[in-house]
Write a protein that holds these residues in place. Sequence first.
Motif, PDB file in Angstrom:
ATOM      1  N   CYS A 165      18.131  -4.597  60.962  1.00 31.51           N
ATOM      2  CA  CYS A 165      18.764  -4.621  62.680  1.00 31.51           C
ATOM      3  C   CYS A 165      19.845  -4.712  61.861  1.00 31.51           C
ATOM      4  CB  CYS A 165      18.150  -4.969  63.656  1.00 31.51           C
ATOM      5  SG  CYS A 165      16.769  -3.774  64.759  1.00 31.51           S
ATOM      6  N   ASP A 166      20.182  -6.036  61.563  1.00 32.40           N
ATOM      7  CA  ASP A 166      20.567  -7.261  60.825  1.00 32.40           C
ATOM      8  C   ASP A 166      22.288  -6.214  60.243  1.00 32.40           C
ATOM      9  OD1 ASP A 166      19.847  -9.014  62.661  1.00 32.40           O
ATOM     10  OD2 ASP A 166      18.751  -9.637  59.976  1.00 32.40           O
ATOM     11  N   ARG A 167      21.133  -4.739  59.289  1.00 29.78           N
ATOM     12  CA  ARG A 167      22.507  -4.153  58.439  1.00 29.78           C
ATOM     13  C   ARG A 167      23.188  -3.528  59.597  1.00 29.78           C
ATOM     14  NH1 ARG A 167      21.081  -4.068  52.664  1.00 29.78           N
ATOM     15  NH2 ARG A 167      19.176  -5.459  52.404  1.00 29.78           N
ATOM     16  N   ASN A 200      16.594  -0.120  51.921  1.00 31.85           N
ATOM     17  CA  ASN A 200      17.131  -1.168  51.793  1.00 31.85           C
ATOM     18  C   ASN A 200      17.147  -2.591  52.355  1.00 31.85           C
ATOM     19  OD1 ASN A 200      18.584  -0.065  49.179  1.00 31.85           O
ATOM     20  ND2 ASN A 200      20.673   0.522  50.460  1.00 31.85           N
ATOM     21  N   SER A 201      16.061  -2.226  52.853  1.00 29.51           N
ATOM     22  CA  SER A 201      15.854  -3.298  53.979  1.00 29.51           C
ATOM     23  C   SER A 201      14.557  -4.381  54.092  1.00 29.51           C
ATOM     24  CB  SER A 201      15.804  -2.764  55.659  1.00 29.51           C
ATOM     25  OG  SER A 201      17.026  -2.399  55.755  1.00 29.51           O
ATOM     26  N   ALA A 202      14.328  -5.496  54.020  1.00 35.26           N
ATOM     27  CA  ALA A 202      13.615  -6.318  53.604  1.00 35.26           C
ATOM     28  C   ALA A 202      12.568  -5.973  54.974  1.00 35.26           C
ATOM     29  CB  ALA A 202      13.604  -7.131  53.583  1.00 35.26           C
ATOM     30  N   ASP A 203      13.111  -5.550  56.184  1.00 33.65           N
ATOM     31  CA  ASP A 203      12.227  -5.696  57.653  1.00 33.65           C
ATOM     32  C   ASP A 203      12.579  -5.114  58.136  1.00 33.65           C
ATOM     33  OD1 ASP A 203      13.075  -8.193  58.799  1.00 33.65           O
ATOM     34  OD2 ASP A 203      11.818  -9.433  57.666  1.00 33.65           O
ATOM     35  N   ASP A 241      14.197  -6.545  61.274  1.00 32.43           N
ATOM     36  CA  ASP A 241      14.632  -7.486  61.978  1.00 32.43           C
ATOM     37  C   ASP A 241      16.217  -6.633  60.580  1.00 32.43           C
ATOM     38  OD1 ASP A 241      13.563  -8.585  64.238  1.00 32.43           O
ATOM     39  OD2 ASP A 241      12.166  -9.741  62.624  1.00 32.43           O
ATOM     40  N   ASP A 242      15.365  -6.919  59.690  1.00 29.96           N
ATOM     41  CA  ASP A 242      16.932  -7.039  58.689  1.00 29.96           C
ATOM     42  C   ASP A 242      17.689  -5.390  58.497  1.00 29.96           C
ATOM     43  OD1 ASP A 242      18.388  -7.347  55.948  1.00 29.96           O
ATOM     44  OD2 ASP A 242      17.217  -6.505  54.691  1.00 29.96           O
ATOM     45  N   GLU A 257      26.727  -5.206  60.539  1.00 29.68           N
ATOM     46  CA  GLU A 257      26.703  -5.387  60.395  1.00 29.68           C
ATOM     47  C   GLU A 257      28.066  -3.565  60.020  1.00 29.68           C
ATOM     48  OE1 GLU A 257      25.693  -6.461  55.892  1.00 29.68           O
ATOM     49  OE2 GLU A 257      24.793  -8.624  57.542  1.00 29.68           O
TER      50      GLU A 257
END
Length: 105
Positions: free
Chosen positions: A70-72, A62-65, A67-68, A75
């Motif tokens: 890690c952001d998820r 479900n992540s674009a890359d 960094d996304d 959260e």
Amino acid sequence: ADDDTRFALYFLEEGYDDDWLLCKEVAGNNCNLRGDDDFLDYIDRNDDVVGDDDVLIRIARNSADFDDFCDRIDEINDGLESAFTTLEPVIFDFRNPIARVEIDC
């Protein structure tokens, strides 16, 4: 570390040992790690090999890359910390340490 192989390195460090998942190609005992785009493409094309029952794989899908990704995870960790902060006084005796759950990225 090569900045393009962050997914493969992360999953390797988390204990995943599937050469099909981690390696673009294998020569003997040497694994040429998948680049991030190749890794995401592989997990998208192969749900029979890497099923959706794996939480980290599902987050990566479900992540674009990276960094996304890690952001998820950040959260999710924030949500867990908030839940423990809310539940701790109710469920746990203040004299006992509470177990902390966190996923590192």
